[in-house]
Design a protein around this motif. Structure first.
Motif, PDB file in Angstrom:
ATOM      1  N   VAL A 158       0.854  -1.181   0.000  1.00  0.00           N
ATOM      2  CA  VAL A 158       0.000   0.000   0.000  1.00  0.00           C
ATOM      3  C   VAL A 158       0.892   1.234   0.000  1.00  0.00           C
ATOM      4  CG1 VAL A 158      -0.239   0.066   2.535  1.00  0.00           C
ATOM      5  CG2 VAL A 158      -1.952   1.168   1.089  1.00  0.00           C
ATOM      6  N   THR A 159       0.479   2.246  -0.753  1.00  0.00           N
ATOM      7  CA  THR A 159       1.339   3.406  -0.950  1.00  0.00           C
ATOM      8  C   THR A 159       0.506   4.662  -1.109  1.00  0.00           C
ATOM      9  OG1 THR A 159       3.219   4.224  -2.259  1.00  0.00           O
ATOM     10  CG2 THR A 159       1.420   3.176  -3.467  1.00  0.00           C
ATOM     11  N   VAL A 173       7.525   3.761  -7.280  1.00  0.00           N
ATOM     12  CA  VAL A 173       7.989   3.385  -5.942  1.00  0.00           C
ATOM     13  C   VAL A 173       7.417   2.020  -5.555  1.00  0.00           C
ATOM     14  CG1 VAL A 173       8.084   4.072  -3.513  1.00  0.00           C
ATOM     15  CG2 VAL A 173       8.083   5.827  -5.311  1.00  0.00           C
ATOM     16  N   ALA A 174       6.107   1.939  -5.441  1.00  0.00           N
ATOM     17  CA  ALA A 174       5.459   0.713  -4.964  1.00  0.00           C
ATOM     18  C   ALA A 174       5.158  -0.259  -6.099  1.00  0.00           C
ATOM     19  CB  ALA A 174       4.170   1.064  -4.227  1.00  0.00           C
ATOM     20  N   VAL A 252      -4.143   6.232   3.738  1.00  0.00           N
ATOM     21  CA  VAL A 252      -3.393   5.001   3.467  1.00  0.00           C
ATOM     22  C   VAL A 252      -4.148   3.786   4.011  1.00  0.00           C
ATOM     23  CG1 VAL A 252      -1.249   3.751   3.959  1.00  0.00           C
ATOM     24  CG2 VAL A 252      -1.172   6.193   3.398  1.00  0.00           C
ATOM     25  N   HIS A 253      -4.698   3.908   5.193  1.00  0.00           N
ATOM     26  CA  HIS A 253      -5.442   2.795   5.790  1.00  0.00           C
ATOM     27  C   HIS A 253      -6.647   2.434   4.934  1.00  0.00           C
ATOM     28  CE1 HIS A 253      -8.081   0.951   9.041  1.00  0.00           C
ATOM     29  NE2 HIS A 253      -6.991   0.219   9.070  1.00  0.00           N
ATOM     30  N   ALA A 282       3.622  -1.066   3.761  1.00  0.00           N
ATOM     31  CA  ALA A 282       3.393   0.296   3.299  1.00  0.00           C
ATOM     32  C   ALA A 282       4.717   0.930   2.899  1.00  0.00           C
ATOM     33  CB  ALA A 282       2.719   1.133   4.386  1.00  0.00           C
ATOM     34  N   VAL A 283       4.703   1.643   1.771  1.00  0.00           N
ATOM     35  CA  VAL A 283       5.905   2.312   1.299  1.00  0.00           C
ATOM     36  C   VAL A 283       5.520   3.614   0.612  1.00  0.00           C
ATOM     37  CG1 VAL A 283       5.930   1.074  -0.919  1.00  0.00           C
ATOM     38  CG2 VAL A 283       8.057   2.069  -0.042  1.00  0.00           C
ATOM     39  N   GLY A 284       6.359   4.621   0.739  1.00  0.00           N
ATOM     40  CA  GLY A 284       6.129   5.885   0.047  1.00  0.00           C
ATOM     41  C   GLY A 284       7.355   6.754   0.157  1.00  0.00           C
TER      42      GLY A 284
END
Length: 653
Positions: A158-159, A173-174, A252-253, A282-284
């Protein structure tokens, strides 16, 4: 690099801007006990659901079939009808724009060879609008489900988009890390994005990216009725009246919740997909990095397995918030960069004011002390430099900050964020301001005509073709994509006056005399309103069960680590969180600019370290490999004319 080529580069770059398996250890380590999803009913949170398929010769999830060569083409994919592009054309062009706005794809830059993946990934996309409780406007969520997704090895990445970009703003990125590994990837534009609204024409952006009317019922952003009287252009980050940054973690959630709901629909025979049986990482980066750190605070139920945050815009108590250091940089940095021992690249602010005029203005306003008032430009530049160093700016950060001066980012960011924090409506295009508590704040945005580089921009109505391309081409913060920023100027004001007024909203100290007590009181009210909005964005302690890796370049001139990641890591560790901190030398904020000759031999990309952190976190979740520890990564920039090599990066193993 001379000032003039850098100005040209700035104009060209404006558009750019301004194995993940569900682990058998999950239950064993007790991190995610069995629990039902908190939002299994899509209708309770999500609307305007769409599904599209992306397979075959000319399409896929990662690059819309463009591949590396197609992404390298300097002109965007064309529309068959410029005024009426199809949703597929808009999507392809949005992917082209967002890849080029985030990654260094230039020959010799190493993408797809030394790091990163542009593999063709067929699959399906599911998108919707989601709304956090209390918000006026929705945010976009989108989930990409590759055909290679294995329901027996369940994983979601998730990003959140970097900057204020649209929903594809984190594809490099993701998506580039998760999709080739068979993970579903969930995205959110976190309440910002490129759903611009033309206030003159009464037209906005529909769920599929095409232009539509309010009565169509599926606009991603419909401004307040009062805003629609202003004229010009409104955009969600500045004019939603939601202060979206305060809700980044919830955005994000919700994107992760939408991913689980989507997987239930995509694989009904394998449902339910829950936090307990699906790995969620999660990544960003940049604002997206700040958003995933904010998501890690949400610990009512165990839902996250790990977080990787690159160059995060995050504010903790006791540190400097973005608005503080942005407004300081907007005024002092052009002057400080003239300090010759600093060795910065030449600066040419696009506002029409020279760097020397910034020195003169801030000196006259008393910002640099009496000694600077009596000195020449060199003395004033030294005073500005010393002031910024005393306030936490390193030499490396200041040198890289020249990019933000030349690309007009400080002004653009300050204008956008003051509107968001104060929940202000847009100004009108003739420069007039709003009510008595809104002096020098409400900026106007409009299409414009400019006879020459030196001539002032003249506001005008947008054309059909310009309006049609905003969703795919814009960065989410004007100027860019044909939209200009017009300050609330009056005949006696200059652009520097406006920047000074914005600074006053943080410091509470009047830079220039205020004409009347009424206006002084109004400015005080505005300061309270903006500061309240900033306080709502302050990060708190993350869930101690979630391993976090923070990656930051020590040369970041837009989000300096001393103001963001370093105080965040200190706060989180003091509270007992699992945090690793990677600091990387010779890395600044914008990988996409590394194709410029002046930058390619000075800086290295950030994305390889974000991917490496994801790999190491994933190995920890898969095999119990120890989490990566703190690392100061000593890199070696490439020589002139040489391609990037693995040894230049010195990635931790």
């Amino acid at each position: 690099m001379s000032a003039q080529p850098l100005r040209i580069a700035a104009a060209c770059a404006a558009v750019l801007l301004l194995a993940c398996a569900a682990s058998p250890q999950a239950s064993a380590r007790g991190a995610k006990p069995a629990a039902a999803n908190s939002a299994k009913d899509p209708d309770s949170m999500f609307s305007q659901l769409r599904q599209t398929e992306h397979r075959g010769e000319g399409d896929d999830l990662l690059t819309a079939g463009l591949g590396l060569e197609g992404l390298r083409v300097p002109t965007p994919p064309a529309f068959a009808d410029a005024a009426h592009p199809t949703p597929a054309e808009l999507r392809r062009r949005a992917l082209w724009s967002n890849w080029r706005g985030i990654a260094d794809l230039a020959p010799g830059g190493g993408y797809g060879e030394i790091y990163g993946s542009l593999a063709k990934v067929p699959g399906r996309e599911f998108s919707a609008f989601a709304t956090v409780p209390g918000a006026k406007q929705p945010h976009r969520v989108l989930v990409q489900v590759p055909d290679g997704f294995d329901p027996k090895q369940r994983c979601v990445v998730v990003t959140a988009s970097s900057g204020s970009r649209g929903v594809y703003g984190s594809i490099a990125v993701a998506g580039a890390w998760g999709l080739p590994k068979g993970c579903a990837v969930a995205y959110t534009d976190k309440g910002a994005g490129t759903d611009y609204f033309d206030l003159d024409a009464g037209l906005g952006v529909r769920a599929d990216g095409t232009v539509g009317k309010p009565e169509d019922g599926d606009l991603a952003f419909l401004p307040d009725a009062a805003a629609r009287k202003a004229g010009g252009i409104a955009f969600k980050h500045a004019h939603s009246q939601d202060n979206p940054e305060a809700d980044w973690g919830r955005h994000v959630h919700q994107a992760a919740q939408f991913a689980l709901n989507t997987l239930d629909r995509a694989f009904p025979e394998q449902a339910p997909f829950t936090w307990a049986n699906t790995r969620v990482i999660a990544v960003g980066i940049s604002n997206g990095g700040g958003a995933v750190l904010r998501a890690a605070e949400l610990a009512d139920e165990p839902w996250l397995d790990a977080v990787v945050a690159g160059e995060p815009n995050v504010y903790v108590e006791g540190a400097r918030p973005l608005y503080d250091y942005t407004t300081q940089a907007a005024l002092l940095m052009p002057c400080a960069l003239l300090h010759k021992p600093l060795g910065a690249m030449p600066v040419a602010p696009p506002s029409g004011d020279s760097a020397q005029s910034f020195c003169d203005s801030v000196t006259d306003a008393g910002m640099l002390g009496d000694a600077a008032r009596k000195g020449d430009t060199a003395a004033r530049a030294q005073a500005a430099y010393e002031r910024m160093r005393a306030d936490g700016w390193s030499d490396a950060v200041l040198r890289a900050g020249a990019l933000s001066v030349n690309f007009d980012l400080w002004r653009a960011v300050a204008a956008t964020y003051v509107s968001a924090y104060g929940r202000y409506l847009p100004g009108v295009r003739d420069g007039a301001v709003g009510g008595p508590d809104e002096p020098w704040i409400r900026f106007a945005y409009s299409a414009a005509t400019q006879a020459s580089v030196a001539a002032p921009a003249v506001p005008r109505a947008a054309s059909e073709a310009e309006r049609a391309a905003w969703w795919s081409d814009a960065s989410g913060i004007p100027p860019g994509a044909g939209v200009q920023l017009f300050g609330p100027l009056k005949p006696a004001d200059s652009s520097l006056d406006v920047l000074a007024r914005l600074r006053e909203l943080w410091t509470g100290q009047f830079t220039y005399p205020v004409p009347s007590m009424d206006k002084a009181y109004a400015l005080k009210l505005a300061q309270q309103r903006v500061r309240q909005g900033i306080e709502q964005t302050r990060a708190s302690v993350p869930d101690k069960r979630v391993p976090i890796v923070v990656v930051h370049g020590l040369d970041d001139g837009l989000i300096p680590p001393a103001f963001s990641s370093a105080p965040y890591v200190a706060m989180a560790r003091k509270a007992g969180a699992q945090v690793s901190y990677w600091q990387v030398r010779n890395v600044q904020h914008f990988d996409a600019f590394l194709g410029l000759p002046a930058l390619s031999t000075r800086y290295l990309p950030l994305l390889p370290y974000v991917y490496a952190a994801l790999d190491q976190v994933n190995a920890h979740l898969d095999r119990g490999k120890p989490l990566p520890g703190d690392t100061l990564i000593e890199t070696a920039p490439r020589a002139q004319g040489q391609g990037l090599k693995a040894e230049n990066l010195a990635i931790p193993k």
